[in-house]
Scaffold this motif. Structure first.
Motif, PDB file in Angstrom:
ATOM      1  N   GLU A   4      41.215  27.829  33.440  1.00 49.38           N
ATOM      2  CA  GLU A   4      41.677  27.678  32.058  1.00 49.38           C
ATOM      3  C   GLU A   4      40.752  28.413  31.084  1.00 49.38           C
ATOM      4  OE1 GLU A   4      44.680  26.351  31.392  1.00 49.38           O
ATOM      5  OE2 GLU A   4      44.783  26.157  33.576  1.00 49.38           O
ATOM      6  N   ILE A   5      39.462  28.339  31.322  1.00 51.77           N
ATOM      7  CA  ILE A   5      38.483  29.041  30.481  1.00 51.77           C
ATOM      8  C   ILE A   5      38.658  30.548  30.632  1.00 51.77           C
ATOM      9  CG2 ILE A   5      36.020  29.412  30.050  1.00 51.77           C
ATOM     10  CD1 ILE A   5      37.098  26.580  29.247  1.00 51.77           C
ATOM     11  N   GLU A   6      38.922  30.997  31.856  1.00 52.56           N
ATOM     12  CA  GLU A   6      39.140  32.436  32.092  1.00 52.56           C
ATOM     13  C   GLU A   6      40.378  32.935  31.355  1.00 52.56           C
ATOM     14  OE1 GLU A   6      39.180  32.724  36.365  1.00 52.56           O
ATOM     15  OE2 GLU A   6      36.977  32.695  36.488  1.00 52.56           O
ATOM     16  N   LYS A   7      41.415  32.110  31.284  1.00 55.50           N
ATOM     17  CA  LYS A   7      42.623  32.490  30.531  1.00 55.50           C
ATOM     18  C   LYS A   7      42.284  32.698  29.052  1.00 55.50           C
ATOM     19  CE  LYS A   7      45.832  29.803  33.398  1.00 55.50           C
ATOM     20  NZ  LYS A   7      46.726  28.618  33.391  1.00 55.50           N
ATOM     21  N   ILE A   8      41.473  31.819  28.509  1.00 56.38           N
ATOM     22  CA  ILE A   8      41.073  31.944  27.101  1.00 56.38           C
ATOM     23  C   ILE A   8      40.206  33.182  26.911  1.00 56.38           C
ATOM     24  CG2 ILE A   8      39.774  30.849  25.222  1.00 56.38           C
ATOM     25  CD1 ILE A   8      42.463  29.490  25.802  1.00 56.38           C
ATOM     26  N   ASP A   9      39.271  33.413  27.829  1.00 58.52           N
ATOM     27  CA  ASP A   9      38.420  34.612  27.733  1.00 58.52           C
ATOM     28  C   ASP A   9      39.256  35.888  27.743  1.00 58.52           C
ATOM     29  OD1 ASP A   9      35.929  33.348  27.507  1.00 58.52           O
ATOM     30  OD2 ASP A   9      35.624  33.283  29.687  1.00 58.52           O
ATOM     31  N   LYS A  10      40.296  35.905  28.576  1.00 50.81           N
ATOM     32  CA  LYS A  10      41.173  37.082  28.612  1.00 50.81           C
ATOM     33  C   LYS A  10      41.889  37.269  27.284  1.00 50.81           C
ATOM     34  CE  LYS A  10      44.952  39.360  31.039  1.00 50.81           C
ATOM     35  NZ  LYS A  10      45.228  40.122  29.854  1.00 50.81           N
ATOM     36  N   LEU A  11      42.353  36.167  26.686  1.00 52.64           N
ATOM     37  CA  LEU A  11      43.013  36.257  25.378  1.00 52.64           C
ATOM     38  C   LEU A  11      42.056  36.799  24.314  1.00 52.64           C
ATOM     39  CD1 LEU A  11      45.117  32.996  25.111  1.00 52.64           C
ATOM     40  CD2 LEU A  11      45.983  35.326  25.023  1.00 52.64           C
ATOM     41  N   TYR A  52      34.997  25.301  24.247  1.00 55.03           N
ATOM     42  CA  TYR A  52      34.071  24.175  24.132  1.00 55.03           C
ATOM     43  C   TYR A  52      34.839  22.858  24.188  1.00 55.03           C
ATOM     44  CZ  TYR A  52      30.882  20.758  22.143  1.00 55.03           C
ATOM     45  OH  TYR A  52      30.126  19.638  21.939  1.00 55.03           O
ATOM     46  N   VAL A  53      35.923  22.805  23.461  1.00 50.33           N
ATOM     47  CA  VAL A  53      36.737  21.600  23.389  1.00 50.33           C
ATOM     48  C   VAL A  53      37.287  21.253  24.765  1.00 50.33           C
ATOM     49  CG1 VAL A  53      38.962  20.800  22.477  1.00 50.33           C
ATOM     50  CG2 VAL A  53      37.294  21.821  20.949  1.00 50.33           C
ATOM     51  N   PHE A  54      37.741  22.254  25.495  1.00 46.99           N
ATOM     52  CA  PHE A  54      38.292  22.010  26.831  1.00 46.99           C
ATOM     53  C   PHE A  54      37.215  21.482  27.770  1.00 46.99           C
ATOM     54  CE2 PHE A  54      39.985  22.954  30.996  1.00 46.99           C
ATOM     55  CZ  PHE A  54      41.307  22.589  30.870  1.00 46.99           C
ATOM     56  N   ARG A  55      36.042  22.113  27.729  1.00 50.81           N
ATOM     57  CA  ARG A  55      34.940  21.680  28.607  1.00 50.81           C
ATOM     58  C   ARG A  55      34.505  20.246  28.336  1.00 50.81           C
ATOM     59  NH1 ARG A  55      32.391  27.021  27.298  1.00 50.81           N
ATOM     60  NH2 ARG A  55      32.893  28.358  29.060  1.00 50.81           N
ATOM     61  N   LYS A 167      46.787  16.809  30.816  1.00 49.66           N
ATOM     62  CA  LYS A 167      47.431  17.058  29.510  1.00 49.66           C
ATOM     63  C   LYS A 167      46.736  18.220  28.799  1.00 49.66           C
ATOM     64  CE  LYS A 167      48.873  14.806  25.261  1.00 49.66           C
ATOM     65  NZ  LYS A 167      49.093  13.544  24.573  1.00 49.66           N
ATOM     66  N   MET A 168      45.416  18.297  28.944  1.00 49.60           N
ATOM     67  CA  MET A 168      44.672  19.380  28.293  1.00 49.60           C
ATOM     68  C   MET A 168      45.037  20.745  28.877  1.00 49.60           C
ATOM     69  SD  MET A 168      40.956  17.819  27.364  1.00 49.60           S
ATOM     70  CE  MET A 168      40.670  19.162  26.187  1.00 49.60           C
ATOM     71  N   VAL A 169      45.333  20.782  30.162  1.00 52.77           N
ATOM     72  CA  VAL A 169      45.773  22.036  30.786  1.00 52.77           C
ATOM     73  C   VAL A 169      47.105  22.470  30.178  1.00 52.77           C
ATOM     74  CG1 VAL A 169      46.566  23.084  32.949  1.00 52.77           C
ATOM     75  CG2 VAL A 169      44.486  21.685  32.928  1.00 52.77           C
ATOM     76  N   VAL A 170      48.012  21.514  29.967  1.00 57.59           N
ATOM     77  CA  VAL A 170      49.306  21.821  29.343  1.00 57.59           C
ATOM     78  C   VAL A 170      49.082  22.346  27.918  1.00 57.59           C
ATOM     79  CG1 VAL A 170      51.469  20.810  28.501  1.00 57.59           C
ATOM     80  CG2 VAL A 170      50.590  20.187  30.772  1.00 57.59           C
ATOM     81  N   ILE A 171      48.210  21.690  27.167  1.00 61.34           N
ATOM     82  CA  ILE A 171      47.928  22.130  25.798  1.00 61.34           C
ATOM     83  C   ILE A 171      47.285  23.507  25.810  1.00 61.34           C
ATOM     84  CG2 ILE A 171      46.642  21.627  23.670  1.00 61.34           C
ATOM     85  CD1 ILE A 171      46.904  18.599  24.500  1.00 61.34           C
ATOM     86  N   ASN A 172      46.400  23.745  26.773  1.00 60.98           N
ATOM     87  CA  ASN A 172      45.779  25.073  26.892  1.00 60.98           C
ATOM     88  C   ASN A 172      46.847  26.142  27.129  1.00 60.98           C
ATOM     89  OD1 ASN A 172      43.103  26.421  26.948  1.00 60.98           O
ATOM     90  ND2 ASN A 172      43.784  27.062  28.977  1.00 60.98           N
ATOM     91  N   ASN A 173      47.836  25.820  27.940  1.00 60.59           N
ATOM     92  CA  ASN A 173      48.932  26.772  28.167  1.00 60.59           C
ATOM     93  C   ASN A 173      49.723  27.008  26.886  1.00 60.59           C
ATOM     94  OD1 ASN A 173      48.377  27.360  30.870  1.00 60.59           O
ATOM     95  ND2 ASN A 173      49.431  25.535  31.551  1.00 60.59           N
ATOM     96  N   ASN A 174      49.874  25.967  26.055  1.00 63.60           N
ATOM     97  CA  ASN A 174      50.529  26.147  24.752  1.00 63.60           C
ATOM     98  C   ASN A 174      49.682  27.031  23.841  1.00 63.60           C
ATOM     99  OD1 ASN A 174      52.802  24.616  25.389  1.00 63.60           O
ATOM    100  ND2 ASN A 174      51.882  22.727  24.668  1.00 63.60           N
ATOM    101  N   ILE A 175      48.368  26.885  23.909  1.00 65.22           N
ATOM    102  CA  ILE A 175      47.466  27.752  23.141  1.00 65.22           C
ATOM    103  C   ILE A 175      47.678  29.206  23.551  1.00 65.22           C
ATOM    104  CG2 ILE A 175      45.014  28.402  22.956  1.00 65.22           C
ATOM    105  CD1 ILE A 175      44.397  25.366  22.768  1.00 65.22           C
ATOM    106  N   ILE A 176      47.855  29.428  24.831  1.00 60.41           N
ATOM    107  CA  ILE A 176      48.092  30.784  25.333  1.00 60.41           C
ATOM    108  C   ILE A 176      49.433  31.315  24.825  1.00 60.41           C
ATOM    109  CG2 ILE A 176      48.537  32.110  27.446  1.00 60.41           C
ATOM    110  CD1 ILE A 176      46.379  30.161  28.737  1.00 60.41           C
ATOM    111  N   VAL A 177      50.460  30.485  24.879  1.00 55.73           N
ATOM    112  CA  VAL A 177      51.783  30.894  24.391  1.00 55.73           C
ATOM    113  C   VAL A 177      51.698  31.288  22.916  1.00 55.73           C
ATOM    114  CG1 VAL A 177      54.108  30.060  23.838  1.00 55.73           C
ATOM    115  CG2 VAL A 177      53.121  29.585  26.089  1.00 55.73           C
ATOM    116  N   VAL A 178      51.085  30.438  22.096  1.00 55.55           N
ATOM    117  CA  VAL A 178      51.018  30.710  20.662  1.00 55.55           C
ATOM    118  C   VAL A 178      50.154  31.943  20.389  1.00 55.55           C
ATOM    119  CG1 VAL A 178      50.314  29.795  18.400  1.00 55.55           C
ATOM    120  CG2 VAL A 178      51.530  28.334  20.025  1.00 55.55           C
ATOM    121  N   SER A 179      49.070  32.108  21.122  1.00 55.98           N
ATOM    122  CA  SER A 179      48.228  33.299  20.940  1.00 55.98           C
ATOM    123  C   SER A 179      49.002  34.572  21.267  1.00 55.98           C
ATOM    124  CB  SER A 179      46.975  33.205  21.810  1.00 55.98           C
ATOM    125  OG  SER A 179      46.169  32.125  21.407  1.00 55.98           O
TER     126      SER A 179
END
Length: 191
Positions: A4-11, A52-55, A167-179
């Protein structure tokens, strides 16, 4: 969690590359570059904070960050509706987009802009509603202050909600969608 952190780093990397590309195409500090820098900087800051929030399992903050990303989409849609020069004029004169009347009955409210974004990106409407429920005082917000224990529910006001990792993984995926919606909308506006 690492994935999940790697997905954010890629974004974050994608957003930085997009800014470089936009500037290279325009090669001046015109309104397109300035607006792009504002949107991309806010997006990157939100994404960086989301790691940070995810961790730390801070699900209530993660939902708030998702809502802030949604606001970037609303800002982009205001440019689609009013034009970039008008929005930059409003920003520079400390005015709000929601003061603009579209017709006699409708102002350019968040709800109006949300509907316009959702017309183009179907997932946006559901994500936006979910994020708003989490930001505002609601059953969703109440539920985060409790956890199931051996003797039933108990108050949990300690930082984070480790039990809500899924649930946080699902929200992280929503963060990716919105980004990704932000990146798509920005490209349409400035390129």
């Amino acid at each position: 969690m690492k994935e999940e952190i790697e997905k954010i780093d890629k974004l974050i990397d994608d957003m930085q590359m997009l800014m470089k590309y936009i500037y290279k195409q325009i090669n001046s500090y015109d309104n397109k570059v300035v607006f792009s820098a504002m949107i991309i900087k806010k997006t990157i800051d939100i994404l960086t904070t989301s790691k940070y929030v995810f961790r730390n399992y801070l699900v209530s903050v993660q939902i708030s960050l998702l809502r802030l990303l949604c606001d970037n989409c609303l800002a982009l849609e205001s440019v689609n509706q009013l034009g970039l020069d008008k929005v930059m004029e409003l920003i520079n004169s400390h005015q709000q987009v929601n003061q603009i009347m579209i017709d006699e009955e409708q102002n350019m409210s968040d709800g109006y802009l949300k509907r316009k974004v959702a017309d183009k990106y179907q997932a946006f409407d559901k994500i936006y509603r979910f994020a708003c429920e989490g930001v505002h005082f609601s059953k969703q917000a109440i539920s985060l202050a409790f956890e199931n224990g051996e003797n039933g529910s108990r108050i949990n006001v300690n930082p984070g909600n480790k039990e809500l990792k899924d649930k946080m993984v699902v929200i992280n995926n929503n963060i990716i969608v919105v980004s990704n919606i932000i990146g798509s909308m920005l490209k349409e506006i400035v390129l």
